[in-house]
Design a protein around this motif. Sequence first.
Motif, PDB file in Angstrom:
ATOM      1  N   PRO A 198     -15.438  56.287  50.138  1.00 47.20           N
ATOM      2  CA  PRO A 198     -14.839  57.322  50.981  1.00 47.20           C
ATOM      3  C   PRO A 198     -14.672  56.914  52.446  1.00 47.20           C
ATOM      4  O   PRO A 198     -13.737  57.373  53.105  1.00 47.20           O
ATOM      5  CB  PRO A 198     -15.814  58.499  50.856  1.00 47.20           C
ATOM      6  N   GLN A 241     -11.289  59.428  46.584  1.00 46.99           N
ATOM      7  CA  GLN A 241     -11.036  58.169  47.289  1.00 46.99           C
ATOM      8  C   GLN A 241     -12.354  57.440  47.471  1.00 46.99           C
ATOM      9  O   GLN A 241     -13.259  57.928  48.150  1.00 46.99           O
ATOM     10  CB  GLN A 241     -10.365  58.443  48.635  1.00 46.99           C
ATOM     11  N   LYS A 248      -6.198  62.483  46.206  1.00 49.31           N
ATOM     12  CA  LYS A 248      -6.687  63.028  47.479  1.00 49.31           C
ATOM     13  C   LYS A 248      -8.205  63.232  47.499  1.00 49.31           C
ATOM     14  O   LYS A 248      -8.876  62.822  48.428  1.00 49.31           O
ATOM     15  CB  LYS A 248      -5.969  64.337  47.796  1.00 49.31           C
ATOM     16  N   LYS A 264     -11.154  52.187  52.768  1.00 50.66           N
ATOM     17  CA  LYS A 264     -10.507  51.628  51.584  1.00 50.66           C
ATOM     18  C   LYS A 264     -10.869  50.151  51.452  1.00 50.66           C
ATOM     19  O   LYS A 264     -10.978  49.431  52.446  1.00 50.66           O
ATOM     20  CB  LYS A 264      -8.989  51.792  51.714  1.00 50.66           C
ATOM     21  N   ALA A 289      -9.070  55.574  42.360  1.00 53.78           N
ATOM     22  CA  ALA A 289      -9.983  55.922  43.453  1.00 53.78           C
ATOM     23  C   ALA A 289     -10.005  54.838  44.529  1.00 53.78           C
ATOM     24  O   ALA A 289      -9.944  55.146  45.718  1.00 53.78           O
ATOM     25  CB  ALA A 289     -11.388  56.162  42.904  1.00 53.78           C
ATOM     26  N   ARG A 296      -7.696  52.685  45.167  1.00 52.92           N
ATOM     27  CA  ARG A 296      -6.373  52.619  45.797  1.00 52.92           C
ATOM     28  C   ARG A 296      -6.128  53.835  46.708  1.00 52.92           C
ATOM     29  O   ARG A 296      -5.118  53.896  47.380  1.00 52.92           O
ATOM     30  CB  ARG A 296      -5.275  52.572  44.725  1.00 52.92           C
ATOM     31  N   HIS A 297      -7.033  54.798  46.652  1.00 56.27           N
ATOM     32  CA  HIS A 297      -6.917  56.057  47.409  1.00 56.27           C
ATOM     33  C   HIS A 297      -5.652  56.817  47.001  1.00 56.27           C
ATOM     34  O   HIS A 297      -4.960  57.388  47.842  1.00 56.27           O
ATOM     35  CB  HIS A 297      -6.974  55.817  48.914  1.00 56.27           C
ATOM     36  N   GLN A 298      -5.373  56.838  45.685  1.00 50.47           N
ATOM     37  CA  GLN A 298      -4.186  57.510  45.165  1.00 50.47           C
ATOM     38  C   GLN A 298      -4.407  59.005  44.914  1.00 50.47           C
ATOM     39  O   GLN A 298      -3.450  59.744  44.796  1.00 50.47           O
ATOM     40  CB  GLN A 298      -3.738  56.859  43.847  1.00 50.47           C
TER      41      GLN A 298
END
Length: 163
Positions: A127, A124, A121, A130, A115, A117-119
């Motif tokens: 929100p 993240q 969709k 990052k 989450a 790393r925003h891996q």
Amino acid sequence: MLSSFHSDDLSSSGSNTILIKPTRLIPMLAISFLVMSLIQLKVTNAQEAKNAEEERFFTENILPILETHCLECHSHESGMEGGLTLDSRSGWTTGGEHGPAISVGKPDESLLIKAVRHQVKNLQMPPEEKLSDAKIKLLVDWVKQGAVDPRTANSAKKKFDGS
């Protein structure tokens, strides 16, 4: 001072077996017990120092990240968005709608790390923006090292209840 063994302290049973006389056995057992106790004490002290260092790492590095970027939405006080609380160890081990947030020792398998790393969709965190690479690295290192978290659910609830 300890005395050394002499050949008259030993006896032979005639079948190449050497026996230690009972008068020497008790002091040998006492010395062995003392040595083992000292080794255990040293191991215990080393483990306590390691635990203290891990707790310090959490308090100085991880807790500020959680407080600044996560607890506004994921704590007992905030209403546990997604069913996830990050204000206690039991919160992230139980996890929320997607399961446990952390796989101890396995950052690449941990939802929290994915989450931040925003891996993923739709997962993240935070929100809005990052986290910096440095903060993500601290979280990765923490998970890799065992994710020590001295907080308990009771302390989180007491903080929320004002107890």
